[in-house]
Design a protein around this motif. Sequence first.
Motif, PDB file in Angstrom:
ATOM      1  N   ARG A 142       4.531  16.115  19.881  1.00 33.55           N
ATOM      2  CA  ARG A 142       5.082  14.861  20.392  1.00 33.55           C
ATOM      3  C   ARG A 142       5.834  15.090  21.704  1.00 33.55           C
ATOM      4  NH1 ARG A 142       5.949   9.885  18.188  1.00 33.55           N
ATOM      5  NH2 ARG A 142       5.320  10.625  16.119  1.00 33.55           N
ATOM      6  N   LEU A 143       6.586  16.178  21.753  1.00 32.32           N
ATOM      7  CA  LEU A 143       7.308  16.507  22.990  1.00 32.32           C
ATOM      8  C   LEU A 143       6.331  16.785  24.127  1.00 32.32           C
ATOM      9  CD1 LEU A 143       9.946  17.149  24.493  1.00 32.32           C
ATOM     10  CD2 LEU A 143       9.767  19.498  23.610  1.00 32.32           C
ATOM     11  N   LEU A 144       5.262  17.551  23.837  1.00 34.91           N
ATOM     12  CA  LEU A 144       4.266  17.856  24.862  1.00 34.91           C
ATOM     13  C   LEU A 144       3.579  16.590  25.364  1.00 34.91           C
ATOM     14  CD1 LEU A 144       2.610  21.063  23.319  1.00 34.91           C
ATOM     15  CD2 LEU A 144       4.235  20.946  25.205  1.00 34.91           C
ATOM     16  N   VAL A 145       3.285  15.664  24.447  1.00 37.99           N
ATOM     17  CA  VAL A 145       2.643  14.418  24.853  1.00 37.99           C
ATOM     18  C   VAL A 145       3.562  13.612  25.760  1.00 37.99           C
ATOM     19  CG1 VAL A 145       1.815  12.186  23.986  1.00 37.99           C
ATOM     20  CG2 VAL A 145       1.101  14.289  22.869  1.00 37.99           C
ATOM     21  N   ARG A 146       4.846  13.538  25.406  1.00 30.08           N
ATOM     22  CA  ARG A 146       5.784  12.769  26.219  1.00 30.08           C
ATOM     23  C   ARG A 146       5.955  13.393  27.603  1.00 30.08           C
ATOM     24  NH1 ARG A 146      10.522  11.385  21.734  1.00 30.08           N
ATOM     25  NH2 ARG A 146       9.352   9.761  20.630  1.00 30.08           N
ATOM     26  N   VAL A 147       6.041  14.723  27.638  1.00 32.34           N
ATOM     27  CA  VAL A 147       6.178  15.391  28.939  1.00 32.34           C
ATOM     28  C   VAL A 147       4.923  15.181  29.782  1.00 32.34           C
ATOM     29  CG1 VAL A 147       6.372  17.647  30.065  1.00 32.34           C
ATOM     30  CG2 VAL A 147       7.821  17.105  28.103  1.00 32.34           C
ATOM     31  N   GLY A 148       3.752  15.284  29.145  1.00 34.73           N
ATOM     32  CA  GLY A 148       2.502  15.073  29.878  1.00 34.73           C
ATOM     33  C   GLY A 148       2.384  13.662  30.421  1.00 34.73           C
ATOM     34  N   LEU A 149       2.728  12.669  29.586  1.00 32.04           N
ATOM     35  CA  LEU A 149       2.672  11.279  30.052  1.00 32.04           C
ATOM     36  C   LEU A 149       3.668  11.024  31.180  1.00 32.04           C
ATOM     37  CD1 LEU A 149       2.308   9.304  26.695  1.00 32.04           C
ATOM     38  CD2 LEU A 149       0.578   9.645  28.450  1.00 32.04           C
ATOM     39  N   ALA A 150       4.859  11.633  31.071  1.00 24.19           N
ATOM     40  CA  ALA A 150       5.853  11.456  32.133  1.00 24.19           C
ATOM     41  C   ALA A 150       5.376  12.046  33.450  1.00 24.19           C
ATOM     42  CB  ALA A 150       7.173  12.093  31.702  1.00 24.19           C
ATOM     43  N   LEU A 151       4.743  13.220  33.376  1.00 22.37           N
ATOM     44  CA  LEU A 151       4.219  13.840  34.605  1.00 22.37           C
ATOM     45  C   LEU A 151       3.105  12.999  35.207  1.00 22.37           C
ATOM     46  CD1 LEU A 151       4.166  17.614  33.567  1.00 22.37           C
ATOM     47  CD2 LEU A 151       5.727  16.489  35.168  1.00 22.37           C
ATOM     48  N   LEU A 152       2.183  12.498  34.368  1.00 19.65           N
ATOM     49  CA  LEU A 152       1.104  11.655  34.883  1.00 19.65           C
ATOM     50  C   LEU A 152       1.646  10.365  35.490  1.00 19.65           C
ATOM     51  CD1 LEU A 152      -1.538  12.057  32.007  1.00 19.65           C
ATOM     52  CD2 LEU A 152      -1.657  13.011  34.306  1.00 19.65           C
ATOM     53  N   ARG A 153       2.662   9.794  34.817  1.00 21.08           N
ATOM     54  CA  ARG A 153       3.252   8.569  35.345  1.00 21.08           C
ATOM     55  C   ARG A 153       3.952   8.839  36.675  1.00 21.08           C
ATOM     56  NH1 ARG A 153       6.257   7.739  31.334  1.00 21.08           N
ATOM     57  NH2 ARG A 153       4.617   6.877  30.017  1.00 21.08           N
ATOM     58  N   ILE A 201       3.172  11.147  38.832  1.00 23.99           N
ATOM     59  CA  ILE A 201       2.203  11.461  39.886  1.00 23.99           C
ATOM     60  C   ILE A 201       1.433  10.230  40.323  1.00 23.99           C
ATOM     61  CG2 ILE A 201       0.113  12.793  40.399  1.00 23.99           C
ATOM     62  CD1 ILE A 201       1.163  14.943  38.474  1.00 23.99           C
ATOM     63  N   PHE A 202       0.928   9.464  39.349  1.00 22.62           N
ATOM     64  CA  PHE A 202       0.019   8.372  39.679  1.00 22.62           C
ATOM     65  C   PHE A 202       0.710   7.007  39.758  1.00 22.62           C
ATOM     66  CE2 PHE A 202      -2.658  11.625  37.642  1.00 22.62           C
ATOM     67  CZ  PHE A 202      -3.600  11.804  38.641  1.00 22.62           C
ATOM     68  N   CYS A 203       1.805   6.808  39.029  1.00 20.94           N
ATOM     69  CA  CYS A 203       2.484   5.499  39.030  1.00 20.94           C
ATOM     70  C   CYS A 203       3.984   5.702  39.215  1.00 20.94           C
ATOM     71  CB  CYS A 203       2.204   4.743  37.733  1.00 20.94           C
ATOM     72  SG  CYS A 203       0.457   4.527  37.352  1.00 20.94           S
TER      73      CYS A 203
END
Length: 521
Positions: A480-491, A493-495
């Motif tokens: 869950r932590l990895l998913v949140r960190v990954g989504l935050a990084l994608l957000r 970078i892209f948004c």
Amino acid sequence: MGDNDDSDIIEHHVEEEMEKKATRSHTVSSSFLESITPSDRDGLSSTQSSHRLLAYSDALISIIATVMILPVAHTKLEDNEELRESLQLLLTSKIAVYLMTFLIVSVAWAAHIRLFQVIVRIDDCLALLNLACMMLITFLPYTFSLMATFTENVLGILLFCGCVMVIGVIQSLIVLYAFSRPFLLNEQIQISENQSFYKQHILKVIMRVPLMCLFASIFSFIFFPLSYVLLAIVIFLPYISQFLKWCRSKAIGQVEETPDSMLFYTYLPNEPLSKERVEAFSDGVYAIVATLLILDICEDNVPDKTVVEKQFGGSLIAALQVYGPEYLAYFGSFATVGLLWFVHHSLFLHITKTTRFMGLMNTLSLAFVGGLPLAYQLTHEFPHNSHNELEAVQISCVIIFFAGIFQLTIWVVALYNEQETLHPYVRYGGREHVFMLAKLALYPCVALGTFFLTCILSKFSTSIFHLMEITVPFAFLVLRLLVRVGLALLRLIFCPDRPDPKTAVEEEDDETTVPFNPLVT
């Protein structure tokens, strides 16, 4: 706290729906009781719920489907034999028998589910008829083993077809008996004006399989290979029937059917299956596979007392050190089985309705889960750094990959009709959607990565495989932590200008929980 709130919301709405369902059930039952005769009321008082009977049947069928892997897992291969050639021989005999037996028993189990979705209460007579049906279902693997071993002998196919025909006759007797006592039937059928149509429709569907087996047994004396073709048609008969019905509708137009005919025994991919029984059958398979692993340890890894005295000077610790690779393989395999069950549990926790096609995908996943004892045996069977060891590790990766990928397919199928089959949290855009995707995709991705990594670093194949088995549990803990960190990084970078979604989630909490009520129904 957020997870606890979500689970509390789910439990709260489930309780609400159960209370409403109980109220509706009580109303229908009361009106039905007023319309039945005094003799029928006496019969109703001698009935009981079918829950324990169904639990026993599910446990029995899951055991008989899973233990067929034992002849495959306990096949001894010599060190000088090529594993690839040995597996080719196994595929044409034991593995094929296991897969076909698992599929046939699962088809019989699915037919049992449909039958007892129509019949919701039982009495002593129905319980005894069900026991007779279970006895013959558990005998099917033996008859199929005879067919696979003696392919040119007619006796095996005659025994198999005979068992299937008697099972069909018993199920027909169950249907006739239940319809003669309507208080045993589903509430929708009790209040229906088309009970005779239901009975004819269900009997027609049930008797298709015994008739096909009768033709197969007759053709076994005339043209032997054709009987096997007819038996294959038996397994896929529902899908063939639906395909022919679709062709007929395209050729001559849609045939009007009674509305009640669409409720039961439709054989459509979206036909509902009992979610509780799918979970019970799956839990049985996972539990049995985990138990088979420890049975192998108890049987093969207890040293002889005289050997310990002579070769190890009485030191039991030194004697047990020889079995180190077996212990490592056991703990790794048990962790794999347990985590696959954990993913399965998480998936069905958010599924509100199971369909026939989802049940088929679940059966295929369980068939590969049943192959994990074979993977356990292979990973410590051969000398270190041998070519056979490399192929054994790669076969284990393939088994784990398909066990996980079919679980992912269940979720994809559920997403196709998410309004009816999934809780709002895991739908597209739901707060748990990405996390559920990551949880379901973890094992297929890791197994696939391990497979290709062992191709490149073949000398370290066993070490890489066991490292994968050990690290995956920790990956689930921090997923869950990895998913949140990954989504935050994608957000980021892209948004970068997009507002924080947490506020949007909090604002939509009330709207998210409202649609759950009709979903449970």
